[in-house]
Design a protein around this motif. Structure first.
Motif, mmCIF file in Angstrom:
data_model
loop_
_atom_site.group_PDB
_atom_site.id
_atom_site.type_symbol
_atom_site.label_atom_id
_atom_site.label_comp_id
_atom_site.label_asym_id
_atom_site.label_seq_id
_atom_site.Cartn_x
_atom_site.Cartn_y
_atom_site.Cartn_z
ATOM 1 N N ASP A 88 0.799 -1.224 0.000
ATOM 2 C CA ASP A 88 0.000 0.000 0.000
ATOM 3 C C ASP A 88 0.834 1.277 0.000
ATOM 4 N N THR A 90 2.965 2.341 2.244
ATOM 5 C CA THR A 90 3.256 2.911 3.560
ATOM 6 C C THR A 90 4.694 2.653 4.000
ATOM 7 N N ALA A 119 6.151 3.718 -2.473
ATOM 8 C CA ALA A 119 6.528 5.019 -1.919
ATOM 9 C C ALA A 119 7.720 5.557 -2.713
ATOM 10 N N PRO A 143 5.493 11.771 -1.451
ATOM 11 C CA PRO A 143 4.924 12.241 -0.187
ATOM 12 C C PRO A 143 4.666 13.741 -0.194
#
Length: 267
Positions: A88, A90, A119, A143
């Motif tokens: 996901d 994270t 990410a 991010p």
């Protein structure tokens, strides 16, 4: 008998047999009618058409080379991730993914990104010569905390690089003014770059930026079937007298920016 109507030389030539006789000699072609010879003047093309023809022929790989190129072996990014990796986005796996890219380049393999969320960061993954990234279904998410210029993929002096598929998602709504983040950034003596079927959005600089220089332009670039949404910060025309965003410059503008790039196709 009645005389057959003459046809242009180009049409007559196309109908000539291409096989050899049993004796190993090519049959002598029939004489071309005089009227056909008079009609077979070379077509006139404009300077713009000539430039387009040269650019397209230089950028497009020959059919023989394409047919003779064997399919590259593939490796999966998942082979370099921990056994219990999350899907996901994270958890960041920057080092492992860079290791996978380096391995693919060293072994002339295509690397497959499994369909999941990754990410990403403004520091980016470094592209290597000879690498192919297959990313259909992969989401590369930046991010909100990006605080310096950068790109998700960076390449300098690279050759034979192919990026296929994948979605790059930025957070331009959260980044401060002057932070310029690209999707793909290629510089130096690069050539034979292929980028297709990517989706890039919400970035504060170019979705794709290719920057050669006057003495060493980037050559042979194909970019097609790419979707770009919500790119770049506001930067006014330099003749308008308005001031642009502090920390950004003209090169940060444009969804696909090509500076000193020759023999390219963007469609």
């Amino acid at each position: 008998g009645p005389r057959k109507p003459s046809v242009p030389a180009a049409v007559s030539a196309a109908k000539l047999p291409d096989s050899r006789t049993a004796a190993g000699r090519r049959p002598t072609p029939p004489p071309i009618p005089k009227a056909a010879v008079q009609e077979s003047k070379p077509a006139q093309t404009s300077i713009v058409q000539q430039q387009v023809q040269r650019t397209t022929s230089a950028a497009q790989p020959g059919p023989i080379a394409a047919a003779e190129s064997p399919a590259a072996p593939t490796v999966s990014v998942a082979d370099f991730l921990p056994v219990d990796y999350v899907r996901d986005g994270t958890v960041a796996y920057h080092g492992q993914i860079q290791q996978a890219i380096d391995h693919a380049a060293q072994t002339s393999s295509a690397i497959v990104f499994p369909a999941m969320t990754y990410a990403a960061s403004e520091e980016g993954w470094r592209l290597r010569s000879g690498v192919t990234l297959q990313m259909h279904g992969a989401v590369l998410r930046l991010p909100a905390e990006c605080n310096q210029d950068g790109a998700v993929f960076r390449g300098q002096d690279v050759m034979n690089v192919t990026l296929i598929g994948g979605e790059v998602v930025g957070r331009d709504d959260a980044w401060r003014d002057g932070v310029n983040v690209r999707g793909v950034h290629i510089t130096g003596r690069a050539n034979r770059i292929r980028i297709r079927e990517m989706h890039l959005r919400d970035l504060s600089s170019n979705a794709i930026g290719l920057f050669g220089d006057h003495d060493n332009p980037i050559r042979d670039v194909w970019i097609h079937d790419v979707i770009v949404e919500n790119w770049c910060k506001r930067y006014p025309d330099y003749l308008s007298g308005e001031k642009g965003e502090p920390g950004s410059q003209r090169e940060d503008q444009g969804d696909i920016a090509c500076y000193y790039v020759e023999d390219f196709v963007v469609r």
